[in-house]
Scaffold this motif. Structure first.
Motif, PDB file in Angstrom:
ATOM      1  N   LEU A 171       0.826  -1.212   0.000  1.00  7.74           N
ATOM      2  CA  LEU A 171       0.000   0.000   0.000  1.00  7.74           C
ATOM      3  C   LEU A 171       0.855   1.254   0.000  1.00  7.74           C
ATOM      4  CD1 LEU A 171      -3.097   0.217  -0.149  1.00  7.74           C
ATOM      5  CD2 LEU A 171      -2.280  -2.055   0.426  1.00  7.74           C
ATOM      6  N   ALA A 172       1.985   1.229   0.694  1.00  7.31           N
ATOM      7  CA  ALA A 172       2.892   2.379   0.623  1.00  7.31           C
ATOM      8  C   ALA A 172       3.423   2.543  -0.798  1.00  7.31           C
ATOM      9  CB  ALA A 172       4.054   2.186   1.606  1.00  7.31           C
ATOM     10  N   PHE A 173       3.727   1.431  -1.451  1.00  8.55           N
ATOM     11  CA  PHE A 173       4.174   1.478  -2.855  1.00  8.55           C
ATOM     12  C   PHE A 173       3.098   2.079  -3.755  1.00  8.55           C
ATOM     13  CE2 PHE A 173       3.451  -0.917  -6.826  1.00  8.55           C
ATOM     14  CZ  PHE A 173       4.493  -0.409  -7.588  1.00  8.55           C
ATOM     15  N   LEU A 174       1.854   1.647  -3.565  1.00  6.20           N
ATOM     16  CA  LEU A 174       0.764   2.139  -4.415  1.00  6.20           C
ATOM     17  C   LEU A 174       0.558   3.641  -4.263  1.00  6.20           C
ATOM     18  CD1 LEU A 174      -1.787  -0.780  -3.927  1.00  6.20           C
ATOM     19  CD2 LEU A 174      -0.588  -0.201  -6.047  1.00  6.20           C
ATOM     20  N   GLN A 175       0.945   4.186  -3.105  1.00  8.67           N
ATOM     21  CA  GLN A 175       0.840   5.627  -2.899  1.00  8.67           C
ATOM     22  C   GLN A 175       2.200   6.310  -3.071  1.00  8.67           C
ATOM     23  OE1 GLN A 175      -1.414   5.900   0.886  1.00  8.67           O
ATOM     24  NE2 GLN A 175      -3.172   6.364  -0.412  1.00  8.67           N
ATOM     25  N   CYS A 176       3.114   5.594  -3.736  1.00  6.01           N
ATOM     26  CA  CYS A 176       4.401   6.152  -4.191  1.00  6.01           C
ATOM     27  C   CYS A 176       5.358   6.505  -3.058  1.00  6.01           C
ATOM     28  CB  CYS A 176       4.185   7.363  -5.107  1.00  6.01           C
ATOM     29  SG  CYS A 176       3.144   6.983  -6.527  1.00  6.01           S
ATOM     30  N   GLU A 177       5.192   5.900  -1.903  1.00  4.10           N
ATOM     31  CA  GLU A 177       6.152   6.068  -0.812  1.00  4.10           C
ATOM     32  C   GLU A 177       7.158   4.920  -0.891  1.00  4.10           C
ATOM     33  OE1 GLU A 177       4.599   7.120   3.052  1.00  4.10           O
ATOM     34  OE2 GLU A 177       2.712   7.747   2.141  1.00  4.10           O
ATOM     35  N   TYR A 178       8.053   5.033  -1.867  1.00  2.00           N
ATOM     36  CA  TYR A 178       8.881   3.884  -2.236  1.00  2.00           C
ATOM     37  C   TYR A 178       9.895   3.496  -1.164  1.00  2.00           C
ATOM     38  CZ  TYR A 178       6.849   4.840  -6.804  1.00  2.00           C
ATOM     39  OH  TYR A 178       5.970   5.046  -7.832  1.00  2.00           O
ATOM     40  N   ALA A 179      10.484   4.453  -0.471  1.00  2.57           N
ATOM     41  CA  ALA A 179      11.478   4.127   0.553  1.00  2.57           C
ATOM     42  C   ALA A 179      10.826   3.350   1.699  1.00  2.57           C
ATOM     43  CB  ALA A 179      12.145   5.386   1.072  1.00  2.57           C
ATOM     44  N   LEU A 180       9.663   3.822   2.154  1.00  2.00           N
ATOM     45  CA  LEU A 180       8.940   3.132   3.220  1.00  2.00           C
ATOM     46  C   LEU A 180       8.506   1.747   2.752  1.00  2.00           C
ATOM     47  CD1 LEU A 180       7.522   3.054   5.978  1.00  2.00           C
ATOM     48  CD2 LEU A 180       5.570   4.210   4.901  1.00  2.00           C
ATOM     49  N   ALA A 181       7.986   1.675   1.534  1.00  2.73           N
ATOM     50  CA  ALA A 181       7.551   0.388   0.990  1.00  2.73           C
ATOM     51  C   ALA A 181       8.700  -0.608   0.953  1.00  2.73           C
ATOM     52  CB  ALA A 181       6.975   0.581  -0.410  1.00  2.73           C
ATOM     53  N   ALA A 182       9.851  -0.172   0.482  1.00  4.14           N
ATOM     54  CA  ALA A 182      11.008  -1.071   0.370  1.00  4.14           C
ATOM     55  C   ALA A 182      11.458  -1.550   1.748  1.00  4.14           C
ATOM     56  CB  ALA A 182      12.146  -0.369  -0.354  1.00  4.14           C
ATOM     57  N   ARG A 183      11.476  -0.649   2.740  1.00  2.97           N
ATOM     58  CA  ARG A 183      11.893  -1.052   4.094  1.00  2.97           C
ATOM     59  C   ARG A 183      10.969  -2.133   4.640  1.00  2.97           C
ATOM     60  NH1 ARG A 183      12.578   4.539   4.830  1.00  2.97           N
ATOM     61  NH2 ARG A 183      10.679   4.713   6.088  1.00  2.97           N
ATOM     62  N   ARG A 184       9.689  -1.940   4.485  1.00  4.53           N
ATOM     63  CA  ARG A 184       8.731  -2.916   5.011  1.00  4.53           C
ATOM     64  C   ARG A 184       8.831  -4.249   4.279  1.00  4.53           C
ATOM     65  NH1 ARG A 184       3.447   1.063   6.061  1.00  4.53           N
ATOM     66  NH2 ARG A 184       4.123   1.727   8.147  1.00  4.53           N
ATOM     67  N   LEU A 185       8.962  -4.191   2.973  1.00  4.69           N
ATOM     68  CA  LEU A 185       9.041  -5.422   2.200  1.00  4.69           C
ATOM     69  C   LEU A 185      10.349  -6.165   2.444  1.00  4.69           C
ATOM     70  CD1 LEU A 185       7.353  -4.066  -0.997  1.00  4.69           C
ATOM     71  CD2 LEU A 185       6.572  -6.069   0.274  1.00  4.69           C
ATOM     72  N   GLU A 186      11.426  -5.457   2.676  1.00  5.41           N
ATOM     73  CA  GLU A 186      12.703  -6.119   2.990  1.00  5.41           C
ATOM     74  C   GLU A 186      12.601  -6.874   4.317  1.00  5.41           C
ATOM     75  OE1 GLU A 186      15.273  -6.619   1.257  1.00  5.41           O
ATOM     76  OE2 GLU A 186      15.482  -5.037  -0.254  1.00  5.41           O
ATOM     77  N   VAL A 187      11.961  -6.262   5.311  1.00  2.96           N
ATOM     78  CA  VAL A 187      11.787  -6.955   6.593  1.00  2.96           C
ATOM     79  C   VAL A 187      10.868  -8.160   6.409  1.00  2.96           C
ATOM     80  CG1 VAL A 187      10.999  -6.761   8.979  1.00  2.96           C
ATOM     81  CG2 VAL A 187      12.198  -4.848   7.912  1.00  2.96           C
ATOM     82  N   ALA A 188       9.786  -7.996   5.640  1.00  4.97           N
ATOM     83  CA  ALA A 188       8.895  -9.124   5.364  1.00  4.97           C
ATOM     84  C   ALA A 188       9.659 -10.246   4.670  1.00  4.97           C
ATOM     85  CB  ALA A 188       7.720  -8.668   4.497  1.00  4.97           C
ATOM     86  N   LEU A 189      10.506  -9.890   3.701  1.00  5.69           N
ATOM     87  CA  LEU A 189      11.291 -10.891   2.985  1.00  5.69           C
ATOM     88  C   LEU A 189      12.203 -11.659   3.940  1.00  5.69           C
ATOM     89  CD1 LEU A 189      12.224 -12.162   0.313  1.00  5.69           C
ATOM     90  CD2 LEU A 189      13.794 -10.230   0.028  1.00  5.69           C
ATOM     91  N   THR A 190      12.850 -10.944   4.845  1.00  5.90           N
ATOM     92  CA  THR A 190      13.711 -11.593   5.837  1.00  5.90           C
ATOM     93  C   THR A 190      12.911 -12.565   6.697  1.00  5.90           C
ATOM     94  OG1 THR A 190      15.223  -9.720   5.912  1.00  5.90           O
ATOM     95  CG2 THR A 190      15.227 -11.196   7.814  1.00  5.90           C
ATOM     96  N   LEU A 191      11.721 -12.148   7.144  1.00 10.09           N
ATOM     97  CA  LEU A 191      10.875 -13.021   7.959  1.00 10.09           C
ATOM     98  C   LEU A 191      10.442 -14.254   7.172  1.00 10.09           C
ATOM     99  CD1 LEU A 191       8.670 -10.325   9.729  1.00 10.09           C
ATOM    100  CD2 LEU A 191      10.205 -11.937  10.879  1.00 10.09           C
ATOM    101  N   TYR A 192      10.028 -14.053   5.931  1.00 11.46           N
ATOM    102  CA  TYR A 192       9.605 -15.191   5.114  1.00 11.46           C
ATOM    103  C   TYR A 192      10.763 -16.173   4.913  1.00 11.46           C
ATOM    104  CZ  TYR A 192       5.110 -13.031   3.845  1.00 11.46           C
ATOM    105  OH  TYR A 192       3.850 -12.501   3.864  1.00 11.46           O
ATOM    106  N   ARG A 193      11.964 -15.655   4.729  1.00 10.52           N
ATOM    107  CA  ARG A 193      13.123 -16.536   4.565  1.00 10.52           C
ATOM    108  C   ARG A 193      13.401 -17.302   5.851  1.00 10.52           C
ATOM    109  NH1 ARG A 193      16.537 -12.305   0.757  1.00 10.52           N
ATOM    110  NH2 ARG A 193      16.027 -13.336  -1.230  1.00 10.52           N
ATOM    111  N   GLU A 194      13.291 -16.646   6.989  1.00 10.08           N
ATOM    112  CA  GLU A 194      13.488 -17.329   8.270  1.00 10.08           C
ATOM    113  C   GLU A 194      12.436 -18.411   8.485  1.00 10.08           C
ATOM    114  OE1 GLU A 194      13.380 -14.138  11.069  1.00 10.08           O
ATOM    115  OE2 GLU A 194      15.467 -13.498  10.666  1.00 10.08           O
ATOM    116  N   LEU A 195      11.220 -18.165   8.000  1.00  6.15           N
ATOM    117  CA  LEU A 195      10.121 -19.130   8.147  1.00  6.15           C
ATOM    118  C   LEU A 195      10.163 -20.229   7.085  1.00  6.15           C
ATOM    119  CD1 LEU A 195       7.312 -16.501   8.792  1.00  6.15           C
ATOM    120  CD2 LEU A 195       8.041 -18.244  10.443  1.00  6.15           C
TER     121      LEU A 195
END
Length: 225
Positions: A70-94
């Motif tokens: 949703l941050a990406f869809l509203q063009c807040e790319y830095a915030l979107a990337a930070r959140r998705l990177e943390v999600a990616l790390t969690l998914y990899r750990e899981l």
């Protein structure tokens, strides 16, 4: 029909049960996205992020992924990337390959919107390989369509047509109207910029009809544009 009831449930859970609000928000953001309720989605997802310390790792990952989109869809790319990177790390750990593939797709979309086309292609190809490994046809179609999107933005209209037509065939066969409309827009863009406006108009009119029938707001906007 249940939107108000879901809002009430979210409000109650936000005060009493962080795990439940995270699971609800993680499930609901695709609905909010399809129907154009971006601001409402941001409010609930941001609120869920605020209490995610009390969630399980899998729910935290889903909330961060949705909040990133949703941050990406509203063009807040830095915030979107930070959140998705943390999600990616969690998914990899899981060890959640589906979650990994989705996070890679979304990070690829951010790279695309910022004009980092080579990086976008790399991320989408990583995602595509994962979808194929877990035999997820819908995911394969989405990655092919994202790659087609990058291709027409980068000026490779033949490649864009090839990839997006592959995605379109998958979505038609699966009977998925929103995804079909999105792929049609990409095929039409490749046709338009590649010098075939008649084909582009035909595809966009069909994409518009599908999007209007399903209430897919972004598809309506893209097709009209």
């Amino acid at each position: 029909a249940e939107h108000d009831n879901l809002r009430a449930a979210l409000a109650t859970c936000l005060a009493t049960d962080a795990e439940a609000v995270g699971r609800l928000a993680g499930c609901l953001w695709p609905f909010w996205y399809r129907r154009g309720h971006y601001q409402e989605a941001r409010r609930w997802l941001d609120a869920a992020v605020g209490v995610m310390a009390r969630m399980t790792a899998s729910t935290r990952a889903a909330v961060l992924a949705g909040a990133g989109v949703l941050a990406f869809l509203q063009c807040e790319y830095a915030l979107a990337a930070r959140r998705l990177e943390v999600a990616l790390t969690l998914y990899r750990e899981l060890g959640d390959e589906r979650g990994i593939a989705e996070a890679l797709q979304r990070l690829g979309a951010i790279a695309r919107e910022q004009g980092r086309y080579a990086e976008a292609v790399d991320l989408h190809e990583q995602s595509l390989a994962l979808w194929r490994r877990i035999d997820d046809e819908a995911g394969v179609g989405a990655s092919l369509d994202y790659l087609g999107f990058v291709a027409w933005l980068a000026g490779d209209f033949a490649r864009a047509n090839e990839l997006s037509c592959q995605a379109l065939a998958i979505f038609r066969r699966r009977g998925e109207p929103q995804e079909t409309a999105a792929a049609m827009v990409n095929v039409a863009a490749a046709a338009h910029y590649g010098g075939d406006p008649e084909r582009a108009v035909e595809l966009l009119e069909e994409a518009l009809e599908l999007s209007m029938r399903g209430g897919y707001q972004e598809g309506i906007a893209w097709a009209l544009h």
